[in-house]
Design an enzyme around this catalytic site. Sequence first.
Site, PDB file in Angstrom:
ATOM      1  N   LYS B  73       0.947  -1.134   0.006  1.00 56.15           N
ATOM      2  CA  LYS B  73       0.072   0.021  -0.079  1.00 56.15           C
ATOM      3  C   LYS B  73       0.739   1.146   0.128  1.00 56.15           C
ATOM      4  O   LYS B  73       1.933   1.441   0.756  1.00 56.15           O
ATOM      5  CB  LYS B  73      -0.990   0.026   1.153  1.00 56.15           C
ATOM      6  CG  LYS B  73      -1.785   1.115   1.419  1.00 56.15           C
ATOM      7  CD  LYS B  73      -2.736   0.906   2.476  1.00 56.15           C
ATOM      8  CE  LYS B  73      -3.863   2.248   2.644  1.00 56.15           C
ATOM      9  NZ  LYS B  73      -4.914   1.931   3.739  1.00 56.15           N
ATOM     10  N   SER B 148      -9.801   2.176   2.762  1.00 55.66           N
ATOM     11  CA  SER B 148      -8.974   2.720   2.024  1.00 55.66           C
ATOM     12  C   SER B 148      -8.015   2.101   0.964  1.00 55.66           C
ATOM     13  O   SER B 148      -7.313   2.404  -0.146  1.00 55.66           O
ATOM     14  CB  SER B 148      -8.082   3.804   2.733  1.00 55.66           C
ATOM     15  OG  SER B 148      -7.118   3.292   3.521  1.00 55.66           O
ATOM     16  N   SER B 172     -10.133  -0.340   6.969  1.00 55.44           N
ATOM     17  CA  SER B 172      -9.126  -0.232   5.515  1.00 55.44           C
ATOM     18  C   SER B 172      -8.720  -1.420   4.997  1.00 55.44           C
ATOM     19  O   SER B 172      -8.293  -1.289   4.000  1.00 55.44           O
ATOM     20  CB  SER B 172      -8.265   0.975   5.677  1.00 55.44           C
ATOM     21  OG  SER B 172      -9.081   2.093   5.670  1.00 55.44           O
TER      22      SER B 172
END
Lengths: 93, 480
Positions: B73, B148, B172
């Site tokens: 990420k 997210s 997330s």
Amino acid sequence: MIDDAITRHVARLARLGLTEDEVVRMQHELSAILEYVDQVQGLELADIVPTTHAIPLSNVLREDVPTPSVSAELALREGPNVTADGFTVPRMG
Amino acid sequence: MALTDFSAEEQIAAVVAGETSSVELVAAHLARVEHDEWNSFLAVDRERALARAKEIDGLATRPPLAGVPIAIKDALSTRDLVTTAGSKMLEGFRPIYTATCVARLEAAGAVIIGKTNMDEFAMGSSTENSAYGPTLNPWDLTRVPGGSSGGSASSVAARQVPWSLGSDTGGSIRQPAALCGIVGMKPTYGAISRYGLIAFASSLDQVGPFARTVRDAALLLSHMVGRDPMDATSLEWTEPIRVPSATRLDGVRVGVIEELMSDGIEPGVRAACQSTIDMVEALGGTVVPIALPHAGYGLATYYLIAPAEASANLARFDGIRYGHRTADADVLLEHYERTRAEGFGPEVKRRIMLGTFALSSGYYDAYYGQAQRVRTLIMRDFAEAFAQVDVVASPTSPSTAFRLGERTADPLSMYLSDICTIPISLAGLPSLSIPCGLSEGLPVGLQLAGPAFSENRLLEVAHALELAIGFDDAPQGVGV
């Protein structure tokens, strides 16, 4: 509950420039969100200890072991406006 | 089957058996990464990934992860590899150090193939808040992957990588895992060092794995947990994480969270979760209804605590040391206000404003202080639940993947996407989402959570259920 003056005051505290349109929109959006979160005001919480950290930890210390530092050159590498030995900053006012 | 259809565990075994090499694996996945119709990736590290794979193939003793590729990420710092956290504020930013968890995986032989798309500074539930365009859900390109960590989830579902890292503040990792039909785990708060994770809400942020199997998620987790001198909140981890093998649930007490199996949850989601819960007794476990009386206050509590902490954390983006800097401001205050106005997107601005308000003089006690007290009540609810049961279960998300644009106009409707994951985050508990079926062709996630440090039991329970469910994790048109 959030008026124009509070919106501008908070934006200044946050060092966040807002356009006139953004001030209006932010005022409405924050009011709607605060109306929702206001449900916590109805709870009886006087005797409840606040939680700052979900896992209990205290006095987290480590040995003071010297290690190599980041070089000035590397530390300055990502600076958007640097001189040979530092970050440049606009004057205070 | 293509190489990219294998689990990470199978890929490692194939390398060890001499049936393939790290270079072959990396090249096969790079081909899918470079044909990125889902917009999973913000940066691809082709040359370095292939060089690292070649290096690993040349070693006399293969490291445990054997040169299998991974995606990271974009909230996690990777030295010299552009890291933006999905924000224009950090466009082109090359960190000068690597996050501890990423460094540990590299040391164990994982090969970083690229950085994945995300909501700006991890604020969002759909990846539509990325400054670099939304990620698309591999199950339906008109729908969001969740957020997210949407790019990390889509990259695993679309077989661009066998596994990836995400970060979870209010859901997330778990919510995008659910919406993309894969496994996603948020461990106990402090299990994994946050050093090098671009901070959102520091009392909640936690790194964790995405994978297509529970065993792969466990394997990745096992290489990341433990104390790091660079993060004072990281925990000593005395019991190693084991790769689970349970096929039964004998003696396991599963609590079903009543408040999260109610009207606010889509019927198709409830049905898929219920059908999995119905398997528990056949596997030897028991099912007990559990009440969390304050869970309903979780979302309100979170939207005071997380923005408050974010407003403090994001003060560092000042256009001086790194990142975006406005042009030609005359004085410092103007420089700050313009830099931040230009660099941050709408959702980040909204949360900075909300958090600054909640922390401001005259409002602090009524908002931030009260929220921290409700957090105590939510933690007590879980403590009482775990006096009766070993794990709790609920849907991960109240709905399946929603359409792009469906919730962007109304911030509150977007925030409600995290109603099932947030109470667990506030209590700092380990939790994972496993795919448990489909509703109208879209994946549904079942969320499991346990007491702090119960990762191994949680993974065993998840593994036994995963086998019983037998979910086919390949979206149509992707993979086998």
